[in-house]
Design a protein around this motif. Structure first.
Motif, short mmCIF file in Angstrom:
data_model
loop_
_atom_site.label_atom_id
_atom_site.label_comp_id
_atom_site.label_asym_id
_atom_site.label_seq_id
_atom_site.Cartn_x
_atom_site.Cartn_y
_atom_site.Cartn_z
N LEU A 860 1.30 17.02 11.73
CA LEU A 860 2.35 16.07 12.09
C LEU A 860 2.06 14.69 11.53
O LEU A 860 0.92 14.21 11.56
N ARG A 862 4.32 11.73 12.38
CA ARG A 862 5.47 11.05 12.98
C ARG A 862 5.42 9.56 12.67
O ARG A 862 4.37 8.93 12.81
N ASP A 866 1.49 8.72 14.20
CA ASP A 866 0.34 9.50 13.75
C ASP A 866 -0.35 8.83 12.56
O ASP A 866 0.31 8.29 11.66
#
Length: 904
Positions: A860, A862, A866
């Motif tokens: 991930l 994001r 992140d």
């Protein structure tokens, strides 16, 4: 609008790769009006001759440019109706036509002319970013063409773009998957080659994986006499050797020497001097064959491969659950649905921290017996019987040990791993037979033989001393690399560092023995464990040979001058030695002139790899390549293979990292780009104004790829941990062309605007349909969008902070309505009952099938949540980042220096 989707299984997705058979391809060619090119039983052309003035029969010679389409999920939350992609034909007299033309079957000279403002003249961009060569467009058009066409190896076509899925027909010259020349039309002299500033090299991938619809490599056995060879240059029999004097002699295509045909290989010839048994002789029809060899080719008596799994159980490893994950990986490799070793193979398991732990895995025991060696400076094998066992016969004992490994060392947690002692003990176990070592390592080796000290000093970055960090500090590891390669042993090393581990030293054994490094910085078991298990299973089960020796021969007038890759080369004139070599490794061979080539004859190249199969049979895998010879600069450049050229330049660049400063290497790449394009402008291009940038058709993406190379972790500016640079350096040295192309310029596509057919097999072509790709620039991303970014090594899911909640629910389930609700350690898409979820999971399964040694695992990224978002930003290679220019500015920079060269 209601969308209907059919269910598709992973097998169906994989079959999309092989949906085109010989018959279906022929039918497709007839429908398109393009004659099908070749079958290996067809009479091959007398020679490979490229006519510079020939007109193309390629139906894609008139390029098409896809326009942007509206996104079904907009940022405000509304779901828009999906619209089909609009395609607008572009007339060939437009300047952009050459920029967007497919890099396939080029048959006429094309230039890309872009008017660039002089530096400082006015405001705004000098070049419209939409009107410059696009890697994405070339890849898509290339793939579209080869979805319904096959690649004939003896026609005057440059090989397909490296990332293209295609079916090749071996007509006497080997499949491009096995090897590609930088120049498909070879200069007749060294002076002519120097004029172009292009290198002459061959990028080999001897064990490249073929598609199911491509012909398998035939295995030929000529008995105790071995395969026929030239008595002078020792080249092996191949389709380009001519028979004379009634079939009693054959003329070597490499050195033109007339050899007598031995009695057991004699056959009469017809009026055209063609052997009457030619159609029954694969070695006279196919560019790639394998020969079973007699005892005189044996180093030692061949036997099925032996494997040693060396598992780090020190404190850092236990804290990261590595014993548990490694046990799962070994179980999957040996007993999983895609696993299983050939009959006769043997395995051994060793664990280590400050001491070495050996296990008797005999099938006669009820459970494994552990033996401990504490004197690691003078280690020895405490047992031989029961150390190597048949994984099927001893399955119960092995699985019991794997179950216990997960908890056996939980309470011990010894801080330091004695990795140097593992290298010694593995060599003792395998030196007589050869084999493969698969080891894990979690910390700097500060105990036992070959102990290392922390030497990664940021104060040395960007100085003359930085290059010392990229080579081995301790000769211990270099010596073991030599020993491993000579004994036919390869090392695959899985590294899970918390801090510095001196990858330059411990990884030297992998480099010299033909092995591979798998590197997991910031390892999180919940997120990365699945990927690690998949990659270790692949390392065990991929096609591999050991005890390898490689020899490359070429036509008179040329000679081999250098090799680049993972191997041991004891002296310049000798064969290169490979402890192991597998389907995911490539080797570059460079040539220089020691005379002149005859423009009336072809240039021939042959690679011969002597190796032992995993099943224990000694063979020679022989690849033959042919290219036309020319005296025209225009023809040399026209038939230049951009992917092979890029691989040569990348491997040459990282080879210099241990001797030159990084800034000088980057400057050298820029200078080489300018020299190539300036030389073409002067000697090969038509007349143009100084304000125009001229890019030859075959090299129109070279500038962006070289910009990408400068931005890799190995070479880019800024402070980069030396372990990270070394890993990227060794990756570039050995990776094949398709992996390198993706590593430099990733594939990117949106999940929020998938079309109806994306993620399913196209009924018309039988091929899997991928979504449209996006250029590697953050400016190309839609607000509220979700994008998958895959560079062949890692795959990131980037999601905009204003993403539509409906998109999240369709991808991750009805309980996920906002970004913060997603598990940050998510590594795969969940099974959600929605059309979008099925499409995305099918696409991920398909991409996994295309990948090389690295498993497909989602991470991930994001927006604003992140840390992986920084990795994504670095992969946007068309933007200004990594202390380097953006694509448009780099083109202007190159153009400015080309003008200076031409003025001087």
């Amino acid at each position: 609008m209601t969308m209907q989707y059919s269910t598709i299984t992973p097998d169906d997705v994989s079959s999309g790769l092989s949906g085109m058979t010989l018959e279906s391809a022929e039918a497709a060619s007839q429908q398109s009006g393009v004659p099908r090119q070749g079958h290996h039983r067809m009479k091959r052309p007398a020679r490979v001759f490229h006519n510079i003035d020939a007109q193309s029969s390629d139906p894609l010679s008139q390029p098409i440019i896809p326009h942007d389409t509206p996104a079904p999920y907009d940022a405000a939350g509304a779901v828009a109706a999906s619209a089909p992609t609009a395609f607008v034909p572009v007339m060939p007299d437009m300047a952009v036509a050459a920029a967007m033309a497919p890099a396939i079957a080029p048959s006429k000279h094309t230039e890309y002319n872009s008017t660039i403002r002089p530096v400082g003249a006015g405001a705004g961009p000098r070049v419209d970013p939409d009107q410059i060569p696009s890697v994405v467009t070339v890849r898509e058009l290339n793939q579209k063409y080869y979805t319904t066409h096959m690649y004939p190896t003896m026609e005057k076509l440059c090989p397909p773009v490296a990332t293209t899925e295609y079916c090749a027909v071996d007509q006497g010259s080997s499949n491009p998957k096995f090897g590609r020349l930088t120049l498909c039309s070879v200069p007749a002299s060294a002076d002519l080659l120097a004029t172009t500033h292009l290198p002459l090299g061959l990028v080999l991938q001897p064990f490249a994986k073929l598609r199911p619809d491509e012909q398998e490599i035939p295995v030929l056995d000529f008995g105790d006499n071995g395969p026929p060879r030239c008595n002078r240059c020792r080249a092996y029999i191949n389709p380009f050797m001519q028979f004379a004097e009634g079939g009693t002699k054959f003329i070597c295509n490499m050195c033109q020497f007339a050899n007598p045909v031995r009695g057991d290989y004699y056959s009469p010839v017809d009026a055209s001097t063609r052997r009457i048994d030619r159609d029954q002789r694969p070695e006279l029809n196919l560019g790639t064959v394998e020969f079973v060899v007699p005892k005189e080719y044996w180093k030692v008596a061949p036997e099925p491969m032996k494997y040693i799994f060396a598992v780090d159980v020190s404190a850092d490893a236990v804290n990261k659950s590595l014993p548990h994950l490694t046990a799962q990986a070994i179980r999957r490799a040996l007993y999983g649905p895609d696993g299983g070793l050939p009959e006769g193979c043997r395995i051994a398991i060793i664990t280590y921290d400050r001491t070495l732990h050996f296990y008797n895995l005999s099938s006669k025991l009820s459970q494994a017996q552990m033996m401990v060696v504490t004197e690691v400076d003078e280690s020895f094998l405490p047992l031989m019987d029961g150390l190597f066992v048949d994984p099927e016969e001893s399955r119960f004992v092995i699985e019991d040990l794997l179950d216990r490994l997960e908890v056996l060392f939980e309470d011990l947690k010894v801080p330091e791993p004695a990795f140097g002692a593992v290298l010694d003990i593995a060599f003792q176990a395998l030196s007589a037979s050869g084999g493969k070592v698969i080891a894990t390592l979690s910390a700097l080796t500060t105990w036992g033989p070959g102990r290392l000290a922390f030497r990664d000093d940021p104060r040395q970055y960007h100085t003359e001393k930085e290059k010392v960090l990229f080579s081995s500090e301790n000769s211990y590891y270099k010596n073991w690399g030599h020993k491993y390669a000579t004994a036919g042993i390869g090392l695959d090393l899985f590294v899970f560092p918390s801090t510095y581990v001196d990858l330059a030293s411990v990884g030297m054994v992998c480099e010299l023995s033909g092995g591979e490094i798998f590197y997991y910085p910031n390892f999180v078991p919940q997120r990365d464990g699945r990927r690690m298990i998949g990659e270790m299973s692949t390392a065990v089960n991929r096609e591999t040979g050991y005890q390898g020796q490689l020899k490359v021969r070429c036509s008179n007038g040329l000679q081999v001058t250098a090799y680049y890759g993972n191997f041991y080369h004891s002296r310049p004139a000798s064969d290169i030695e490979l402890g192991t070599i597998d389907e995911h490794k490539s080797i570059v061979v460079m040539f220089k002139y020691d005379g002149k080539l005859d423009a009336k004859l072809d240039a021939h190249f042959q690679s011969a790899l002597l190796y032992t199969t995993k099943a224990g049979q000694r063979r020679i895998r022989c690849h033959n390549f042919v290219a036309g010879v020319t005296t025209q600069v225009k023809e040399i450049v026209k038939f230049c293979d951009e992917d092979a050229l890029l691989a040569v330049m990348a491997k040459e660049a990282v080879q210099r990292m241990t001797s030159d400063q990084l800034k000088d290497i980057r400057a050298g790449i820029n200078d080489k780009c300018v020299q190539i394009l300036a030389s073409y402008r002067k000697h090969g291009a038509t007349t143009s104004s100084p304000g125009q940038l001229i890019l030859p058709e075959a090299l129109k993406e070279l500038t962006v790829f070289l910009l990408c190379l400068i931005k890799t972790k190995a070479l880019r500016g800024g402070n980069v941990n030396s372990d990270v640079r070394v890993f990227s350096m060794r990756l570039l040295k050995s990776m094949p062309l398709d992996d390198m192309s993706l590593y430099l310029y990733p594939r990117i596509f949106g999940l929020h605007n998938l079309q109806d057919g994306d993620g399913f097999v196209d009924e018309a072509t039988g091929q899997f349909k991928m979504p449209a790709y996006v250029r590697a620039s953050i400016s190309r991303f839609d607000e509220g969008g979700a994008y998958l970014i895959d560079n062949g090594q890692a795959c990131f899911l980037w999601i905009h902070r204003r993403v539509n909640p409906n998109l999240l629910k369709d991808l991750f389930g009805p309980s996920i309505g906002k970004l913060e609700a997603l598990d940050p350690y998510l590594n795969e898409f969940p099974d959600v009952d929605s059309p979008l979820s099925r499409q995305v999971r099918n696409i991920v399964t398909y991409l996994q099938d295309l990948r090389g040694s690295k498993a497909m695992s989602i991470q991930l990224a994001r927006q604003e949540l992140d840390g992986a978002e920084y990795e994504v930003a670095a992969m946007m290679v068309e933007d200004r980042n990594n202390e380097a220019m953006n694509y448009v500015d780099y083109l202007c920079h190159v153009h400015k220096h080309i003008q200076l060269v031409n003025v001087n």
